[in-house]
Design a protein around this motif. Structure first.
Motif, PDB file in Angstrom:
ATOM      1  N   MET A   1      -6.873   2.755 -12.382  1.00 36.35           N
ATOM      2  CA  MET A   1      -5.644   3.205 -13.035  1.00 36.35           C
ATOM      3  C   MET A   1      -5.719   4.638 -13.554  1.00 36.35           C
ATOM      4  SD  MET A   1      -3.140   1.230 -12.740  1.00 36.35           S
ATOM      5  CE  MET A   1      -2.015   1.872 -13.967  1.00 36.35           C
ATOM      6  N   VAL A   2      -6.925   5.202 -13.625  1.00 30.84           N
ATOM      7  CA  VAL A   2      -7.051   6.591 -14.061  1.00 30.84           C
ATOM      8  C   VAL A   2      -6.893   7.534 -12.876  1.00 30.84           C
ATOM      9  CG1 VAL A   2      -8.558   8.296 -15.148  1.00 30.84           C
ATOM     10  CG2 VAL A   2      -8.524   5.934 -16.002  1.00 30.84           C
ATOM     11  N   SER A   3      -7.670   7.298 -11.834  1.00 33.84           N
ATOM     12  CA  SER A   3      -7.626   8.178 -10.664  1.00 33.84           C
ATOM     13  C   SER A   3      -6.560   7.773  -9.662  1.00 33.84           C
ATOM     14  CB  SER A   3      -8.986   8.187  -9.974  1.00 33.84           C
ATOM     15  OG  SER A   3      -9.286   6.900  -9.420  1.00 33.84           O
ATOM     16  N   MET A   4      -6.046   6.546  -9.783  1.00 30.78           N
ATOM     17  CA  MET A   4      -5.090   5.985  -8.834  1.00 30.78           C
ATOM     18  C   MET A   4      -5.656   5.936  -7.406  1.00 30.78           C
ATOM     19  SD  MET A   4      -2.397   4.871 -10.296  1.00 30.78           S
ATOM     20  CE  MET A   4      -1.557   4.944 -11.882  1.00 30.78           C
ATOM     21  N   GLN A   5      -6.950   5.778  -7.307  1.00 28.89           N
ATOM     22  CA  GLN A   5      -7.610   5.653  -6.013  1.00 28.89           C
ATOM     23  C   GLN A   5      -8.031   4.202  -5.794  1.00 28.89           C
ATOM     24  OE1 GLN A   5      -7.872   8.173  -3.724  1.00 28.89           O
ATOM     25  NE2 GLN A   5      -6.587   9.261  -5.234  1.00 28.89           N
ATOM     26  N   PRO A   6      -8.048   3.719  -4.537  1.00 28.06           N
ATOM     27  CA  PRO A   6      -8.484   2.350  -4.268  1.00 28.06           C
ATOM     28  C   PRO A   6      -9.979   2.165  -4.529  1.00 28.06           C
ATOM     29  CG  PRO A   6      -8.067   3.517  -2.217  1.00 28.06           C
ATOM     30  CD  PRO A   6      -7.601   4.417  -3.320  1.00 28.06           C
ATOM     31  N   ILE A   7     -10.306   1.053  -5.166  1.00 29.88           N
ATOM     32  CA  ILE A   7     -11.699   0.719  -5.448  1.00 29.88           C
ATOM     33  C   ILE A   7     -12.256  -0.226  -4.388  1.00 29.88           C
ATOM     34  CG2 ILE A   7     -13.270  -0.355  -7.111  1.00 29.88           C
ATOM     35  CD1 ILE A   7     -11.256   0.361  -9.308  1.00 29.88           C
ATOM     36  N   ARG A   8     -11.471  -1.247  -4.052  1.00 33.80           N
ATOM     37  CA  ARG A   8     -11.943  -2.262  -3.112  1.00 33.80           C
ATOM     38  C   ARG A   8     -10.752  -2.981  -2.477  1.00 33.80           C
ATOM     39  NH1 ARG A   8     -16.634  -5.567  -3.171  1.00 33.80           N
ATOM     40  NH2 ARG A   8     -17.598  -3.824  -4.319  1.00 33.80           N
ATOM     41  N   ARG A   9     -10.909  -3.321  -1.201  1.00 32.89           N
ATOM     42  CA  ARG A   9      -9.973  -4.209  -0.540  1.00 32.89           C
ATOM     43  C   ARG A   9     -10.648  -5.573  -0.434  1.00 32.89           C
ATOM     44  NH1 ARG A   9      -5.781  -3.739   3.388  1.00 32.89           N
ATOM     45  NH2 ARG A   9      -6.157  -1.499   3.501  1.00 32.89           N
ATOM     46  N   VAL A  10      -9.940  -6.628  -0.854  1.00 30.73           N
ATOM     47  CA  VAL A  10     -10.497  -7.980  -0.838  1.00 30.73           C
ATOM     48  C   VAL A  10      -9.592  -8.869   0.005  1.00 30.73           C
ATOM     49  CG1 VAL A  10     -11.159  -9.983  -2.228  1.00 30.73           C
ATOM     50  CG2 VAL A  10     -11.536  -7.660  -3.117  1.00 30.73           C
ATOM     51  N   ILE A  11     -10.189  -9.607   0.947  1.00 29.91           N
ATOM     52  CA  ILE A  11      -9.419 -10.545   1.772  1.00 29.91           C
ATOM     53  C   ILE A  11      -9.990 -11.947   1.568  1.00 29.91           C
ATOM     54  CG2 ILE A  11      -8.689 -11.182   4.090  1.00 29.91           C
ATOM     55  CD1 ILE A  11      -8.962  -8.273   4.896  1.00 29.91           C
ATOM     56  N   THR A  12      -9.244 -12.780   0.869  1.00 29.15           N
ATOM     57  CA  THR A  12      -9.655 -14.169   0.638  1.00 29.15           C
ATOM     58  C   THR A  12      -8.616 -15.155   1.157  1.00 29.15           C
ATOM     59  OG1 THR A  12      -8.698 -14.063  -1.586  1.00 29.15           O
ATOM     60  CG2 THR A  12     -11.060 -13.606  -1.390  1.00 29.15           C
ATOM     61  N   HIS A  13      -7.448 -14.669   1.547  1.00 29.44           N
ATOM     62  CA  HIS A  13      -6.371 -15.531   2.017  1.00 29.44           C
ATOM     63  C   HIS A  13      -6.184 -15.399   3.523  1.00 29.44           C
ATOM     64  CE1 HIS A  13      -5.020 -16.813  -1.948  1.00 29.44           C
ATOM     65  NE2 HIS A  13      -5.108 -15.561  -2.351  1.00 29.44           N
ATOM     66  N   THR A  14      -5.535 -16.407   4.088  1.00 30.53           N
ATOM     67  CA  THR A  14      -5.280 -16.420   5.531  1.00 30.53           C
ATOM     68  C   THR A  14      -3.799 -16.228   5.855  1.00 30.53           C
ATOM     69  OG1 THR A  14      -5.067 -18.833   5.499  1.00 30.53           O
ATOM     70  CG2 THR A  14      -7.266 -17.914   5.948  1.00 30.53           C
ATOM     71  N   SER A  15      -3.034 -15.845   4.854  1.00 35.51           N
ATOM     72  CA  SER A  15      -1.625 -15.557   5.058  1.00 35.51           C
ATOM     73  C   SER A  15      -1.170 -14.579   3.978  1.00 35.51           C
ATOM     74  CB  SER A  15      -0.788 -16.843   5.019  1.00 35.51           C
ATOM     75  OG  SER A  15       0.558 -16.583   5.418  1.00 35.51           O
ATOM     76  N   ARG A  16       0.117 -14.311   3.893  1.00 31.58           N
ATOM     77  CA  ARG A  16       0.671 -13.324   2.967  1.00 31.58           C
ATOM     78  C   ARG A  16       0.312 -13.634   1.518  1.00 31.58           C
ATOM     79  NH1 ARG A  16       6.909 -13.242   4.466  1.00 31.58           N
ATOM     80  NH2 ARG A  16       6.460 -15.447   4.808  1.00 31.58           N
TER      81      ARG A  16
END
Length: 520
Positions: free
Chosen positions: A307-322
């Motif tokens: 929230m300070v730099s507004m840069q992505p830290i991590r992408r997490v994929i745990t779901h198999t749909s939207r």
């Protein structure tokens, strides 16, 4: 001072204005639980002894001051059994009784008993020549107290403030015209500060804050909130497609769109300051706190942003749909999906703690409150999950079609459904009250203070009391079905299948410096 009597004991020259103020005060005293009924009667007639004994004052007959002493006190049985004293010119003798001064009205304050007695002595001419008796209920006086004495000059300041604090600002303006003493008390900062906080309002203040002005601004804001009469509307122009989600605070408004971007807007100027790209499909949901923001997408992933730099830290994929909904707690990230599951991810290392299954269909929305997760499913069920065990501990049944949204507080759960209704559930009993008014799917629910804000595919935003009474309906501002509407003390921010979120600003015309101080 214009409109103020020339002496502290004299009243405002306008008899009708004085009479109106006195009538308001009389009605007010009937609402004070701390005083006895006799004490309230005393206030109506003039003034009252702090301990409940009544003395003459406003409106007292001049014939009441006679050579025969009259004792007015709460212990009526004692006066009933005492024969009237014969007329005498001798000084009445003081009756020796219990010296205790007790009062539930004063027990809240830190004054010692000696301070009470000293105050009475100086303010009420307390002397053996004037006092003819004391009882457990207080001090009794002969009926020759000077006319025009009022409670502001008699009572401790704290009690006077507690009385005035029950009036609204218009009545206080009238009361300020009664006398100089009343004007001085009513225009003092401590009174307005007490009134501000007793309304459970919050503000960031400075040493020289004018509490009267701050209170009036917050009072007007409360009156204008939820009405379009004084509201200004603004649109946020920038997204290229439907806007599905939003969240805001004092400084910023964050929106997510079908155009795959997240935009950060200035909450005062409504200028877009940042555009965040990272998702490969529609941004369906987002939530932020002071440290991170989490966004969920049709690309099955969630992205954690700093929230300070507004840069992505991590992408997490745990779901198999939207990913349909996300929320945060100090330790976990929560997400739910069209795949019918709820995932609980640790904030410390972004590993999966729980995968919760139980809904027979998509999980459309989740809310975390305390030690529980609440979910709204396409199977029309509302479920309550234990965060400690990961188990479902209760089902709430009532909706006849899929539940689309949910929000909870310490006592209630509020849900909206494609059966076009809102249900307000009691957490403990599981019973619900049905709110009817929308003609299509209720897409979002937001709880603010004692209000429910709902948005629907029928193109309306409705504001309800927590008891279920419809207050107002905001229509005609959106070009597509409403997706979400969220509120705070000053604004409602709404998004729709249209490209431009709409903001209702209920603080228009109020002092900006005071609005900046108000935080709740």
């Amino acid at each position: 001072m214009p409109g103020v009597a020339s002496s502290s004991s004299s009243t405002f020259s306008s008899t009708s204005r004085f009479k109106n103020a006195r009538q308001r005060l009389s009605r007010l005293m009937s609402r004070l639980p701390s005083f006895s009924s006799d004490a309230r009667d005393g206030f109506r007639n003039g003034f009252v002894n702090i301990n409940g004994s009544v003395a003459s004052g406003w409106g007292a007959s001049s014939s009441s001051s006679s050579s025969t002493p009259v004792v007015k006190k709460r212990d009526r049985e004692e006066t009933a059994t005492t024969p009237p004293a014969a007329p005498t010119t001798k000084t009445p003798k003081r009756v020796s009784t219990s010296p205790s001064i007790t009062s539930s009205a004063l027990s809240r304050f830190s004054w010692s008993e000696s301070e009470h007695r000293r105050t009475l002595s100086s303010k009420l001419f307390y002397s053996p020549q004037r006092v003819i008796g004391e009882t457990e209920s207080g001090i009794a006086f002969i009926d020759d107290v000077p006319q025009g004495t009022d409670f502001v000059s008699i009572l401790p300041t704290e009690i006077s403030f507690s009385i005035f604090a029950l009036l609204d600002p218009l009545d206080l303006d009238n009361c300020a015209l009664v006398s100089r003493d009343w004007n001085r008390a009513i225009n003092s900062d401590p009174l307005w500060r007490q009134m501000f906080y007793q309304n459970r309002w919050k503000a960031v203040t400075e040493p020289h804050t004018c509490w009267k002005s701050l209170y009036r601004t917050r009072h007007l804001l409360a009156q204008q909130w939820g009405t379009t009469k004084h509201a200004q509307t603004h649109t946020l122009v920038g997204h290229q497609d439907s806007v599905y989600c939003c969240q805001f605070d004092n400084d910023k408004i964050v929106t997510g769109s079908r155009d795959k971007t997240i935009r950060v807007w200035n909450a005062t100027t409504y200028v877009c300051e940042r555009v965040l790209a990272g998702h490969e499909a529609s941004v369906l949901c987002l939530q932020f706190d002071e440290k991170i923001m989490v966004s969920g997408s049709s690309d099955y992933s969630i992205i954690i942003w700093d929230m300070v730099s507004m840069q992505p830290i991590r992408r997490v994929i745990t779901h198999t749909s939207r990913v349909l909904s996300v929320c945060l707690s100090p330790e976990y990230i929560f997400s739910c999906s069209k795949d019918g599951t709820i995932c609980v991810t640790k904030r410390s290392d972004f590993t999966l703690k729980y995968r919760l299954s139980g809904h027979n269909g998509p999980v459309n929305n989740i809310q975390v409150f305390g030690d529980y997760i609440y979910s709204a499913g396409g199977d029309a069920l509302i479920k309550k999950w234990s965060l400690a065990t990961g188990l479902c501990v209760r089902d709430y049944r009532g909706h006849t079609r899929g539940a689309a949204c949910i929000e909870a507080n310490d006592k209630l759960i509020v849900s909206g459904s494609s059966d076009n209704t809102i249900r307000v559930w009691d957490k403990d009993s599981g019973t619900s009250k049905v709110l009817e008014g929308h003609s299509k799917l209720v897409r979002s629910i937001n709880l603010y203070d004692d209000y429910i804000i709902s948005s629907s595919y029928d193109l309306s935003i409705k504001i309800w009391t927590i008891e279920g009474r419809l207050l107002t309906s905001l229509t005609g501002y959106h070009s597509g079905s409403l997706i979400t509407a969220k509120a705070d003390r000053q604004k409602i921010v709404s998004t729709s299948l249209g490209c431009s979120p709409v903001i209702f600003d209920f603080g228009a015309g109020l002092k900006e410096e005071h609005l900046a101080q108000i935080t709740g």
